[in-house]
Design a protein around this motif. Sequence first.
Motif, PDB file in Angstrom:
ATOM      1  N   ALA A  93      72.487   6.751 -27.947  1.00 16.46           N
ATOM      2  CA  ALA A  93      71.953   7.967 -28.566  1.00 16.46           C
ATOM      3  C   ALA A  93      73.054   8.934 -29.002  1.00 16.46           C
ATOM      4  N   MET A  94      74.310   8.565 -28.759  1.00 16.82           N
ATOM      5  CA  MET A  94      75.414   9.488 -29.042  1.00 16.82           C
ATOM      6  C   MET A  94      75.750   9.536 -30.528  1.00 16.82           C
ATOM      7  N   ASN A  95      76.120  10.737 -31.005  1.00 17.11           N
ATOM      8  CA  ASN A  95      76.588  10.886 -32.378  1.00 17.11           C
ATOM      9  C   ASN A  95      78.083  10.564 -32.447  1.00 17.11           C
ATOM     10  N   ALA A  96      78.665  10.686 -33.631  1.00 13.16           N
ATOM     11  CA  ALA A  96      80.061  10.283 -33.829  1.00 13.16           C
ATOM     12  C   ALA A  96      81.026  11.066 -32.937  1.00 13.16           C
ATOM     13  N   ARG A  97      80.791  12.368 -32.802  1.00 10.61           N
ATOM     14  CA  ARG A  97      81.691  13.176 -31.974  1.00 10.61           C
ATOM     15  C   ARG A  97      81.584  12.785 -30.508  1.00 10.61           C
ATOM     16  N   GLN A  98      80.359  12.560 -30.044  1.00  5.90           N
ATOM     17  CA  GLN A  98      80.162  12.144 -28.661  1.00  5.90           C
ATOM     18  C   GLN A  98      80.770  10.762 -28.407  1.00  5.90           C
ATOM     19  N   MET A  99      80.661   9.867 -29.381  1.00  6.05           N
ATOM     20  CA  MET A  99      81.249   8.533 -29.229  1.00  6.05           C
ATOM     21  C   MET A  99      82.770   8.613 -29.168  1.00  6.05           C
ATOM     22  N   ARG A 100      83.340   9.528 -29.920  1.00  5.37           N
ATOM     23  CA  ARG A 100      84.794   9.721 -29.878  1.00  5.37           C
ATOM     24  C   ARG A 100      85.237  10.104 -28.461  1.00  5.37           C
ATOM     25  N   ASP A 101      84.444  10.963 -27.820  1.00  5.99           N
ATOM     26  CA  ASP A 101      84.765  11.370 -26.457  1.00  5.99           C
ATOM     27  C   ASP A 101      84.563  10.230 -25.463  1.00  5.99           C
ATOM     28  N   ILE A 102      83.480   9.479 -25.630  1.00  4.43           N
ATOM     29  CA  ILE A 102      83.171   8.420 -24.661  1.00  4.43           C
ATOM     30  C   ILE A 102      84.155   7.265 -24.780  1.00  4.43           C
ATOM     31  N   ARG A 103      84.749   7.082 -25.973  1.00  4.31           N
ATOM     32  CA  ARG A 103      85.717   5.991 -26.136  1.00  4.31           C
ATOM     33  C   ARG A 103      86.990   6.240 -25.331  1.00  4.31           C
ATOM     34  N   ARG A 104      87.232   7.474 -24.960  1.00  3.38           N
ATOM     35  CA  ARG A 104      88.360   7.754 -24.060  1.00  3.38           C
ATOM     36  C   ARG A 104      88.083   7.206 -22.661  1.00  3.38           C
ATOM     37  N   LYS A 105      86.812   7.069 -22.337  1.00  7.74           N
ATOM     38  CA  LYS A 105      86.426   6.660 -20.984  1.00  7.74           C
ATOM     39  C   LYS A 105      86.132   5.169 -20.879  1.00  7.74           C
ATOM     40  N   MET A 106      85.858   4.530 -22.022  1.00  8.99           N
ATOM     41  CA  MET A 106      85.540   3.095 -22.035  1.00  8.99           C
ATOM     42  C   MET A 106      86.464   2.393 -23.029  1.00  8.99           C
ATOM     43  N   GLN A 107      87.241   1.449 -22.540  1.00  5.65           N
ATOM     44  CA  GLN A 107      88.197   0.732 -23.374  1.00  5.65           C
ATOM     45  C   GLN A 107      87.995  -0.776 -23.230  1.00  5.65           C
ATOM     46  N   ILE A 108      88.719  -1.540 -24.049  1.00  9.12           N
ATOM     47  CA  ILE A 108      88.588  -3.002 -24.024  1.00  9.12           C
ATOM     48  C   ILE A 108      89.963  -3.655 -24.097  1.00  9.12           C
ATOM     49  N   ILE A 109      90.113  -4.760 -23.374  1.00  6.44           N
ATOM     50  CA  ILE A 109      91.285  -5.635 -23.486  1.00  6.44           C
ATOM     51  C   ILE A 109      90.782  -6.931 -24.101  1.00  6.44           C
ATOM     52  N   PHE A 110      91.361  -7.322 -25.250  1.00  9.55           N
ATOM     53  CA  PHE A 110      90.853  -8.469 -25.990  1.00  9.55           C
ATOM     54  C   PHE A 110      91.440  -9.787 -25.487  1.00  9.55           C
ATOM     55  N   GLN A 111      90.751 -10.871 -25.857  1.00  6.05           N
ATOM     56  CA  GLN A 111      91.163 -12.203 -25.416  1.00  6.05           C
ATOM     57  C   GLN A 111      92.506 -12.624 -26.002  1.00  6.05           C
ATOM     58  N   ASP A 112      92.670 -12.419 -27.289  1.00  6.42           N
ATOM     59  CA  ASP A 112      93.878 -12.893 -27.979  1.00  6.42           C
ATOM     60  C   ASP A 112      94.833 -11.727 -28.175  1.00  6.42           C
ATOM     61  N   PRO A 113      95.893 -11.650 -27.363  1.00 11.37           N
ATOM     62  CA  PRO A 113      96.800 -10.507 -27.482  1.00 11.37           C
ATOM     63  C   PRO A 113      97.487 -10.442 -28.838  1.00 11.37           C
TER      64      PRO A 113
END
Length: 289
Positions: A93-113
Amino acid sequence: MHTDNAHFNAADTGPLLEVTDLKTHFPVRQGMLQRIVDHVRAVDGVSFSIKPGETLGLVGESGCGKTTVGRTILRLIPATSGSVRYAGEEVFAMNARQMRDIRRKMQIIFQDPAGSLNPRMRVGRIVGEPLEVHGIAKGDELRHRVEQLLERCGLWKQAADRYPHEFSGGQRQRIGIARALALEPKLIVCDEPTSALDVSIQSQILNLLADLQDEFGLSYLFISHDMAVIHHVCNRIAVMFNGQIVEEGDRTSIIENPQHAYTQALLSAVPEVDPRREKKRMTFEGMRM
């Protein structure tokens, strides 16, 4: 990453991440007009939760939908339906600004470096870019923070001035981990982070992730097809087959007393350490063995 970690006490903490009835369907198109004739149900009603400081292992063979789960949670892929709540807040339900903030809290490490690092950017720019984008650091402070991140992930300061192709696979994955850590997240989706690496390097990366979890109180969604790796790093295990979770429980119960035939088949594929002991290989209808 085991249950004796100081940061993890399931009894007295609520969930950091709650996923409820998550569905991600992809349309199948045919003909000149590309009409939708069917849907691939990559994720079809998945629910689970992760507590602060906990590692949940999402395990299954290639194509079962586990990577799609991780990317849908982060909104890298649009969900068809369902709910993802981070610290009680609905992510979908988050808008673009809220997603920008939440991306600081949730990150990803990908399979192929190699594939996840821009080959035309120096390592210092790759690791520092999230800090610049979020307005956290610039100039000398940015350089200092990047060097600290690289050193904490087992590299050296001067690595910031080099390009990704100048590093080994294991070193590139350390760069990816440093980038994921830059914004000080609380949840990291580890999408097969060791499957592209040599066995000798895998253990080094797994140990690094365990140390970082202890140090920063991180929660991991650890995605893998390798039951041996999942057993080594996770507090709880969710077994996924054809877009659905067929069994979930704590590490010990899943490994020592699996209830579902698919889980039993996955465990039977794990190599036996003692060559004198023979293990009977099991199959499950629909498995790609």
